[in-house]
Structure formats: structure tokens, C-alpha cells
Design an enzyme around this catalytic site. Structure first.
Site, PDB file in Angstrom:
ATOM      1  N   GLU A  12      10.336 -23.784 -54.373  1.00  0.00           N
ATOM      2  CA  GLU A  12      10.567 -22.179 -54.101  1.00  0.00           C
ATOM      3  C   GLU A  12      11.651 -22.124 -53.173  1.00  0.00           C
ATOM      4  O   GLU A  12      11.407 -21.729 -52.078  1.00  0.00           O
ATOM      5  CB  GLU A  12       9.172 -21.622 -53.458  1.00  0.00           C
ATOM      6  N   PRO A  13      12.728 -22.403 -53.374  1.00  0.00           N
ATOM      7  CA  PRO A  13      13.845 -22.229 -52.354  1.00  0.00           C
ATOM      8  C   PRO A  13      13.941 -20.863 -52.258  1.00  0.00           C
ATOM      9  O   PRO A  13      14.013 -19.799 -53.015  1.00  0.00           O
ATOM     10  CB  PRO A  13      15.035 -22.556 -53.108  1.00  0.00           C
ATOM     11  N   GLY A  14      14.366 -20.351 -50.866  1.00  0.00           N
ATOM     12  CA  GLY A  14      14.472 -19.006 -50.443  1.00  0.00           C
ATOM     13  C   GLY A  14      16.232 -18.832 -49.949  1.00  0.00           C
ATOM     14  O   GLY A  14      17.063 -18.499 -50.649  1.00  0.00           O
TER      15      GLY A  14
ATOM     16  N   CYS B  87      18.626  -0.142 -28.502  1.00  0.00           N
ATOM     17  CA  CYS B  87      18.474   0.042 -27.172  1.00  0.00           C
ATOM     18  C   CYS B  87      17.315  -1.048 -26.632  1.00  0.00           C
ATOM     19  O   CYS B  87      16.330  -0.726 -26.485  1.00  0.00           O
ATOM     20  CB  CYS B  87      17.690   1.486 -26.602  1.00  0.00           C
TER      21      CYS B  87
END
Ligand SMILES: *Cc1c(COP(=O)(O)O)cnc(C)c1O
Length: 432
Positions: A290-292, A361
Site C-alpha cells: 500500500e504505497p502512498g 496567524c
């Protein structure tokens, strides 16, 4: 250049896949996520080829879509024969909108809500990767209600500590993810799951963490799970069909990171897994990876416009850009490194040491500290490289800034994959 799809044209402008980032910025505005579709497809093919060379047809590469999820991305994965790892029903619906084959979706996450579980079963999601017993009991409940048998994998934590940073380290024993393998916890889990009539246990999953330059820890992890599988087969006659070895291949964020050959990386892992199976005398299970980030990070570049340059005499120089932690929170979250460069003066020498900060901010709204840029002023453009993963998908409307557009480049042509958020969309949920 850090990635081979980047270049500098004769005007000194940074180009992605041959197109000027300055031209794209003036056409679509800034901040702008630029993604190289050909690169994404190449990355997917490297995984598919590497897996095929070692395993024949008994594998599936699934894209961890949390890295970057939108409909067009799911379409690309689908066209490349890649499955999807989804971690929320929103990612499942994104895949559905892309016409994705639901049987190739793996529903992940350490807490899937009742609503998500019911909806995912309703949609026919192929597999749940179960993370706790409460989840499996809930799946049983809804699967029974619907009168189906739901396939699952059980996520185990093999107790491996890969050499990566803490925030992205998930496979060690002390982890919020998965079932621990201490004592007989995994065995007890297995027996309980096997007794549930509407659950079909297909196998096991583990994921060690992210940004691993070496895939050897995956072999170590697989070894522990495979030995467990052999033991469970002997003791209880349970034969697991699937072993999911997770993802985590590193990405080159800066020149200091070594070059990674993704195909070699995955081939090394699955060759090791195959050898372990031979040693144990068992058939190689169907392997999933499962490479992301390694499918998308190097395909992405973000372009910003400079708003002001503040020199704090004796301290440092701040270069403020028109985005920030709302489009890339990763430095603010865990000091993730990135390469920052000028987009419009990419050929000029980078002599000014500065902190590149956002417009939000928060003092912690920093893109990167201690980087070098050429002299710059308001209106100049800055590019951050390797932003294809965990940037768009982690973007927010903090300070009510509009979410940037995603522009893809395919075969030298640019097109909008995700439109810039309009003010109407920004306010669309607000009741007046
Ligand atoms: C995040 C994740 C991945 C992908 O990790 P990358 O570092 O992006 O490759 C794969 N599997 C699981 C379970 C994850 O949580």
C-alpha cells in the site's frame, strides 16, 4: 534537480514536466498545486512491474489515498489497475465517484464509526482492515443486518521499529494501530473472528511506518506474521490467503535524501517475503502493498507568490508567501523537510538564508526554516518541491483561506483536476 521531471527554461523559470510554473501560476493563480500525471502513472507502473516480476499475478498494489485523494486521482489509479486504501467513507465516496471497482477498496483506520461501517458495507467495499475488536463486532452486526459475509484483514503490530521519525512510525508495539501480538492476543483475536458468522477473515495486514529508505524491515515484519500464520494453521487449521505488507517507501524531499529506486525497493521486500515462505515451506500468500507518498509526492510542486520579505537585523530573514500551513501543514506538524526554491528566478544563485513562512496567524506557520533563496521581493514566486503527498489532502480552511486548485499536467497539457475553492463554497455550510 531533485526529480527528473523538473527543469529550468531559458527565462530561468522552474518547469514541471516541461511547463513553466510561472505560466501556470499566472493562468490559475497562487497558491497552486501542480501535479505531473505521467509521473504518477510511472510510479504506479514501477510498483506493478516490480511486484509482477517477483510474484506473477498473485498481488495487488493499493494506493493509500490519504496521501492525496480526489476523483481524478482515483481515476488514474483505476486506469493503472491499482486498488485503494481508504480511511474514511469520504475517501470511499471519492473512489465511487471515479467509478472505482468497490471490491478493490480496503477500508482502513483505527476507528471506523458505526455510520462509516454501515455505509461501506452498503457500498460493497471489498475489505475492512480491522483495527480493534469493537470494530469487528460492529462489522459483524451490520453485515448480519444486511445478510452478507464481509471480508476482512486483521491488522497486527509485529513490534518492528523501522528507522524513521516518531510521528510516522506505526508498526512498533506501543501503537494506536492494530492488534498487539504480545502473548496470545493475536491468537485469541483470530479465534474470536473465526467464530463470527458474517465475517470472512482473508488474512493479515501490517504497516510499519513511513519514509523508509530500506525495505528490509518489511521482510522482518512479514517474517513475524508468516510464522504466526504457520502456527495458526498447525493449531487451528486456519489458512490465511492474503498478506498485506503495508507501504512506507521513502520519498526524496531534499538533496540530502538518497535517491530511491522504487521498483528495487518493493522487489527487495517481496523477494524477502517469498524467501521466507520457502523457508517455512508454505505457499506464498496473495501479497498486497500500500504505497502512498511514493506514488504521488515527487509528482507534486506547489507554487506561491511572495508577499513580503522581512529582515530582522541580527536574527533572520522572513519570506512570507501567500499560502502556508493551510496548504502544507507538515513542517508545522512535525518539521518535515522540503526543498524550497525560486520559481521565477530558478537560475539565480540562492544567497539569502531565510525562513519561508505562511500568511496564517500562527507563529508556527512555517513552510521551511534555514533555506536559501535568491534575493526576492513581493510578486516573486517560490516553489516547494515534492508536495504531491499529504499537502492537498491535509489542507484546511484555517483563517478561512480558500483551498488552492490542483492542476495536472498530462503529456504536456495542463488541466484542472480540482478547482480553486470559491467564496460561495467556503461559506456553503454556514447557516444564516
Ligand atoms: C499511511 C499509510 C500507508 C502509506 O504510507 P506512505 O508512507 O504514504 O507510503 C499505507 N498503509 C497504511 C495503513 C497507512 O496508514
Amino acid at each position: 534537480m531533485i526529480h527528473e521531471n523538473l527543469s529550468i527554461n531559458n527565462k530561468g523559470e522552474l518547469c514541471v514536466a516541461g511547463l513553466s510554473t510561472v505560466d501556470l501560476a499566472s493562468k490559475y493563480g497562487t497558491p497552486l498545486y501542480i501535479m505531473d500525471e505521467n509521473k504518477i502513472r510511472d510510479n504506479m507502473r514501477l510498483y506493478n512491474e516490480g511486484m509482477k516480476e517477483v510474484l506473477g499475478d498473485d498481488f495487488l498494489v493499493i494506493y493509500a489515498s490519504k496521501a492525496c485523494s480526489f476523483v481524478r486521482m482515483a481515476q488514474i489509479a483505476k486506469e493503472e489497475g491499482i486498488g485503494l486504501d481508504s480511511v474514511s467513507i469520504g475517501e470511499v465516496y471519492t473512489a465511487k465517484a471515479a467509478g472505482f471497482d468497490m471490491s478493490k477498496i480496503f477500508f482502513h483506520g483505527n476507528f471506523k464509526t458505526d455510520e462509516d461501517i454501515e455505509a461501506a458495507i452498503e457500498e460493497g467495499v471489498g475489505y475492512f482492515v480491522a483495527d480493534c475488536m469493537e470494530e469487528i463486532e460492529t462489522i459483524q452486526y451490520f453485515a448480519e443486518k444486511k445478510g452478507v459475509k464481509q471480508k476482512i484483514l486483521v491488522r497486527l503490530t509485529p513490534g518492528i521499529n523501522p528507522d524513521t521519525f516518531e510521528a510516522v512510525n506505526t508498526g512498533k508495539i506501543d501503537s494506536k494501530f492494530g492488534f498487539s501480538m504480545i502473548g496470545d492476543n493475536a491468537e485469541k483475536t483470530l479465534l474470536k473472528v473465526l467464530s463470527m458468522p458474517n465475517i470472512q477473515l482473508e488474512g493479515f495486514h501490517f504497516h510499519l511506518g513511513s519514509q523508509m529508505f530500506d525495505s528490509e524491515p518489511l521482510v522482518d515484519g512479514a517474517k513475524i506474521i508468516l510464522e504466526f500464520m504457520v502456527e495458526m494453521n498447525k493449531k487451528h487449521g486456519y489458512e490465511a490467503k492474503i498478506l498485506d505488507i503495508g507501504g512506507g517507501c521513502a520519498v526524496r524531499y531534499t538533496e540530502d535524501d538518497e535517491k530511491i529506486d522504487k521498483k528495487k525497493w518493493i522487489m527487495h521486500a517481496v523477494t524477502g517475503v517469498k524467501k521466507e515462505c520457502e523457508r517455512l515451506g508454505i505457499k506464498v500468500p496473495f501479497i498486497i502493498t500500500e504505497p502512498g507518498r511514493s506514488l504521488v509526492a515527487d509528482a507534486g510542486t506547489t507554487v506561491y507568490k511572495v508577499g513580503c520579505v522581512k529582515v530582522i537585523e541580527g536574527y533572520k530573514t522572513y519570506v512570507a508567501i501567500d499560502g502556508g500551513m493551510s496548504d502544507n501543514p507538515r513542517y508545522a506538524l512535525y518539521k518535515a523537510p522540503y526543498t524550497v526554491m525560486s520559481a521565477n528566478n530558478a537560475d539565480k544563485e540562492a544567497t539569502v538564508k531565510c525562513s519561508v513562512v505562511g500568511r496564517l496567524c500562527e507563529s508556527g506557520d512555517i513552510i521551511q526554516e534555514d533555506v536559501y533563496l535568491p534575493e526576492c521581493k513581493r510578486g516573486d514566486m517560490v516553489a516547494v518541491l515534492s508536495t504531491g503527498a499529504y499537502n492537498f489532502s491535509m489542507s484546511s480552511n484555517y483563517n478561512r483561506v480558500h483551498r488552492p486548485a490542483v492542476v495536472m499536467i498530462k503529456d504536456g497539457q495542463d488541466y484542472v483536476a480540482v478547482k480553486r475553492q470559491t467564496t460561495e463554497e467556503l461559506l456553503s455550510g454556514d447557516v444564516r
